[in-house]
Design a protein around this motif. Sequence first.
Motif, PDB file in Angstrom:
ATOM      1  N   PHE A 183       0.829  -1.214   0.000  1.00  0.00           N
ATOM      2  CA  PHE A 183       0.000   0.000   0.000  1.00  0.00           C
ATOM      3  C   PHE A 183       0.866   1.268   0.000  1.00  0.00           C
ATOM      4  N   PHE A 184       1.865   1.313   0.896  1.00  0.00           N
ATOM      5  CA  PHE A 184       2.753   2.475   0.971  1.00  0.00           C
ATOM      6  C   PHE A 184       3.563   2.634  -0.303  1.00  0.00           C
ATOM      7  N   HIS A 185       3.979   1.535  -0.865  1.00  0.00           N
ATOM      8  CA  HIS A 185       4.768   1.580  -2.082  1.00  0.00           C
ATOM      9  C   HIS A 185       3.944   2.170  -3.221  1.00  0.00           C
ATOM     10  N   ALA A 186       2.657   1.766  -3.288  1.00  0.00           N
ATOM     11  CA  ALA A 186       1.777   2.287  -4.341  1.00  0.00           C
ATOM     12  C   ALA A 186       1.555   3.795  -4.166  1.00  0.00           C
ATOM     13  N   CYS A 187       1.421   4.235  -2.896  1.00  0.00           N
ATOM     14  CA  CYS A 187       1.232   5.669  -2.633  1.00  0.00           C
ATOM     15  C   CYS A 187       2.455   6.485  -3.051  1.00  0.00           C
ATOM     16  N   LEU A 188       3.625   6.002  -2.720  1.00  0.00           N
ATOM     17  CA  LEU A 188       4.853   6.714  -3.061  1.00  0.00           C
ATOM     18  C   LEU A 188       5.030   6.818  -4.570  1.00  0.00           C
ATOM     19  N   VAL A 189       4.709   5.750  -5.257  1.00  0.00           N
ATOM     20  CA  VAL A 189       4.830   5.757  -6.722  1.00  0.00           C
ATOM     21  C   VAL A 189       3.861   6.755  -7.318  1.00  0.00           C
ATOM     22  N   SER A 190       2.626   6.822  -6.743  1.00  0.00           N
ATOM     23  CA  SER A 190       1.619   7.763  -7.245  1.00  0.00           C
ATOM     24  C   SER A 190       2.060   9.203  -7.029  1.00  0.00           C
ATOM     25  N   HIS A 219       2.872  12.106  -9.945  1.00  0.00           N
ATOM     26  CA  HIS A 219       2.097  13.342 -10.008  1.00  0.00           C
ATOM     27  C   HIS A 219       2.812  14.507  -9.313  1.00  0.00           C
ATOM     28  N   ARG A 220       4.122  14.408  -9.223  1.00  0.00           N
ATOM     29  CA  ARG A 220       4.897  15.425  -8.490  1.00  0.00           C
ATOM     30  C   ARG A 220       4.760  16.815  -9.090  1.00  0.00           C
ATOM     31  N   PHE A 221       4.554  16.933 -10.388  1.00  0.00           N
ATOM     32  CA  PHE A 221       4.419  18.251 -11.013  1.00  0.00           C
ATOM     33  C   PHE A 221       3.224  19.001 -10.456  1.00  0.00           C
ATOM     34  N   TYR A 222       2.116  18.307 -10.259  1.00  0.00           N
ATOM     35  CA  TYR A 222       0.914  18.947  -9.719  1.00  0.00           C
ATOM     36  C   TYR A 222       1.146  19.402  -8.274  1.00  0.00           C
ATOM     37  N   LEU A 223       1.860  18.567  -7.537  1.00  0.00           N
ATOM     38  CA  LEU A 223       2.155  18.935  -6.141  1.00  0.00           C
ATOM     39  C   LEU A 223       3.022  20.197  -6.081  1.00  0.00           C
ATOM     40  N   TYR A 224       4.046  20.268  -6.948  1.00  0.00           N
ATOM     41  CA  TYR A 224       4.906  21.447  -6.987  1.00  0.00           C
ATOM     42  C   TYR A 224       4.100  22.701  -7.310  1.00  0.00           C
TER      43      TYR A 224
END
Length: 709
Positions: free
Chosen positions: A10-17, A21-26
Motif C-alpha cells: 500500500f505504501f509503495h503504491a502511494c509513493l509511486v503515485s 504526479h509530483r508536477f501537480y504537487l509542486y
Amino acid sequence: LDVLMDMWNFFHACLVSVWLHRFYLYSVVAFGISVWIVVQFFTTKTKKKVTEGVSTSASEGIEDKLVNGCATLQAQEVCVAGVKIFYGSQTGTAKRFATSLAEAVISLNLPVEVISMGDYDPDDCLAEETTSRNICVFLAATYTDGQPTESAAWFCKWLEEAANDFRFGKTYLKGLRYAVFGLGNSVYVDHYNTVGRNIDRWLWMLSASRVMTRAEGDCNVAQSKHGSIEADFEAWKAKFLSRLQALCRGEKKPCSGKCKTGKCKPPGKQSKESSDHEHGTSEYEKTEAEELFETSSEEEEADAEEAGGTNSVIDVEDLGTIMNHMKKAKVLLLQQGLFDFLFSGYKLIGSHSGVKLCRWTKSMLRGRGGCYKHTFYGIESHRCMEATPSLACASKRVFCWRHHTNPVGTEWRWKMDQPELILQEAIESHQNMIKQFKGVSGVKADRLEEAMTAKHCALSLVGEPIMYPEINCFVKLLHQHSISSFLVTNAQFPDEIRNLEPVTQLYVSVDASTKESLKRIDRPLFKDFWQRFLDSLKALSEKQQRTVYRLTLVKAWNVDELKAYADLIALGKPDFIEVKGVTYCGESSASSLTMANVPWHEEVVRFVQELADLVPDYEIACEHEHSNCLLIAHKKFQINGEWWTWINYDRFQELVQEHERSGGSKTFTAADYAARTPHWALFGSRERGFDPLDVRYQRKNKARDISGC
C-alpha cells in the motif's frame, strides 16, 4: 507476515503515485507560497499607513504641547531636559548674570540650576552631563593676570588636567552640550577673557559640543560692542534663548565653533575633526547675517589638537644647536613656550627639570586610596612629590605615556641648573599645586595640611633622572630635607648606577628579557644597548640598599619570555620585582599599541605566579588590584612567616645621615630599614591592596578605565 506485506504494498503504491504526479504537487505549493506573499505585502502596507497616521497625530499632539517654542515634560522625546548654569565670580557680576539667565530660562518652562564652580566637583559629576540631555552654560570671569576667580580655580585646574591627561581620553565629555560667556576687560590685552577661552578649548578637547559660539563681554566701555558688559550679556542672552528654543524643537546639530567673521562654515566645508566630534553647523547659525561677537576658535582648536596629538621628537643635541643660534629672548620663549607645550600640565623647573602632581596624591587627599607604593612600601601618597631633574631620555619605549614628546639623547649636552635651585623650585611648585585643593569638596583637612610637607620624592616623572650630572648631590639634598628617594632608571647607564649614592629605593625598568624584544619595545638610542642593559643589572646587584625590577607587561609583546626573565632576575638579584600591566596611553603614530595589548588583572596574576615558580628565592608578597600591579619579594623579607616589604622611613633617614657623616665608610642594608607589611596589602587578602582606612570611589558613568600608576 501477510498483513505486513499488504501494508508495504500500500505504501509503495502511494509513493509511486506521488512521484508520478509530483508536477501537480509542486504547482500547488508554489501557488500557496505566492498567495501568502501577496497577503503579507498588503497587510504590511496597511499597517504602515496606520502607523504613519498615528505618528502624525502624535507629532501634532507634541506640537500642541510646545510653550514658547520649548517642549514640556509631557512630550514623548525630551531634547533638552534642563539648563545648568555654572559661574565663577569674584565681584558678583557673573553670579548676577547667572541669576538673570536662570529667570529667562524658567520663563520657557525649562528646569534650571545655578551652580557656583566652587561648590561643584567636576571629577564626580561633570561626566554625568554627557547623558543628562542638559545644556551647560559657563559664565567665567577672568581675574588677576589671566587667572580664574578663587571660586573657579579648582574647576579650571581639573578641566585643564583632564584635557591633557591621556587616561581620560579625547572623548571623555562627548555628549555634553555647552555654551560659554566670558567676562573680561580688554584694557588687559594679554589676559583678556583668558579663562572663558580656556574653558571653551578644554571642553572642546574632551569632545564636548558647543551649542553656539563662545561670546565675550567687555568691561571696557570704549571697546565693548554694545557699550557695556551688561549690554554684551543681554545681547548674548537673547541669542542663547533663541538657540535654546531651537534645540527644544529637536534641532540636533550644534555650532561647529569654527567662526571667524561671525558665520559658521557650511557643512560641506567642515574639517574631518568637526565631523568626528559631531561639531556640525546648525541652520540657526547659518541664518545669522552677522555674529554679535567675533571670537575665533579655529586657531585655538588647531593649537589644542597639536598639544594633544603631537608626536614630534626633539633631540637634546638639536635643541642645544637651536639655543646657541637664538637670542636670549627667543631662548626664554623656547624654554617657557616649547616646554610648556611639550609638558602641558607640568611645572617646568629651570631648563631641564619638571614636577607634577600625581593623580594618586589627589586621590589620597580625598580619602579615596593611595598608589601601589602605598600598598607595597607604605608611602603616604598625599605627601609624595613626583619630579625629575632630567626631561631627556635615552629610550623611546612603545608604551611611553608622553608619546615621545620629551627630548631624547645619550649624554648631557645642555646648560645645567644647580641641584639646590631644582629642589627649591620643585618644593615650591608642589606646595602651590597642593594649595589649590583648599576648599575643594571631599578633601580632608588633616591630609591637606600634611601634604604641604613632602615626605617622598618619586624621581620617575619622565626622562632619565640618572643622566643629571649632579644626581648624587640632588639625592643628598632630598635626604637633608627628610624626603625619601625613589629613583627609576631605564638600565642604559651602568656606570652612573655604580656611582650612585644610597637612595631609599632604586628601580630598574626591565621591559623585555631578550635583546630582540628590548630593541622592539624600548627602542634604545645606544648601539650597545643590550650590553649596557646587562651591565646595569650587574651594577644593581652590587647595591646594598633596596633594589627593584619593574616589569611592564605588554600583551603579545613580552609576556612569553618567562625563562629569560628568570635568568635576568638571577643576574641582578633585586630585592623586589614589580609586575604591572601596561597602561594604555591613547593613540599615537609613534606607537602601534592598542587596548588589545593591555592585559587583564587575572592575566597579570597568572604571569606572576608562573614567574615566581621559576625563581625559588622569591614569592608573591603584595597586590594592588586597582593599579593592575603585583609585587614579588625576596624571601629574606619574610621574617617569622610575616612579610616586611614596608619601609621605616625615619630609620632610613637616620642611617643615610650616619652614612654621609662617616664619609661613606658606615654602610647599611635594605634589611636595616624594613617594616612589617599590613595584612590588607598582602596578596590574597580580601582588600586586594586597598587601604581599609580609605573609601574606594567608583566613577559614575565611567566610559573607560583610567587606572594606572
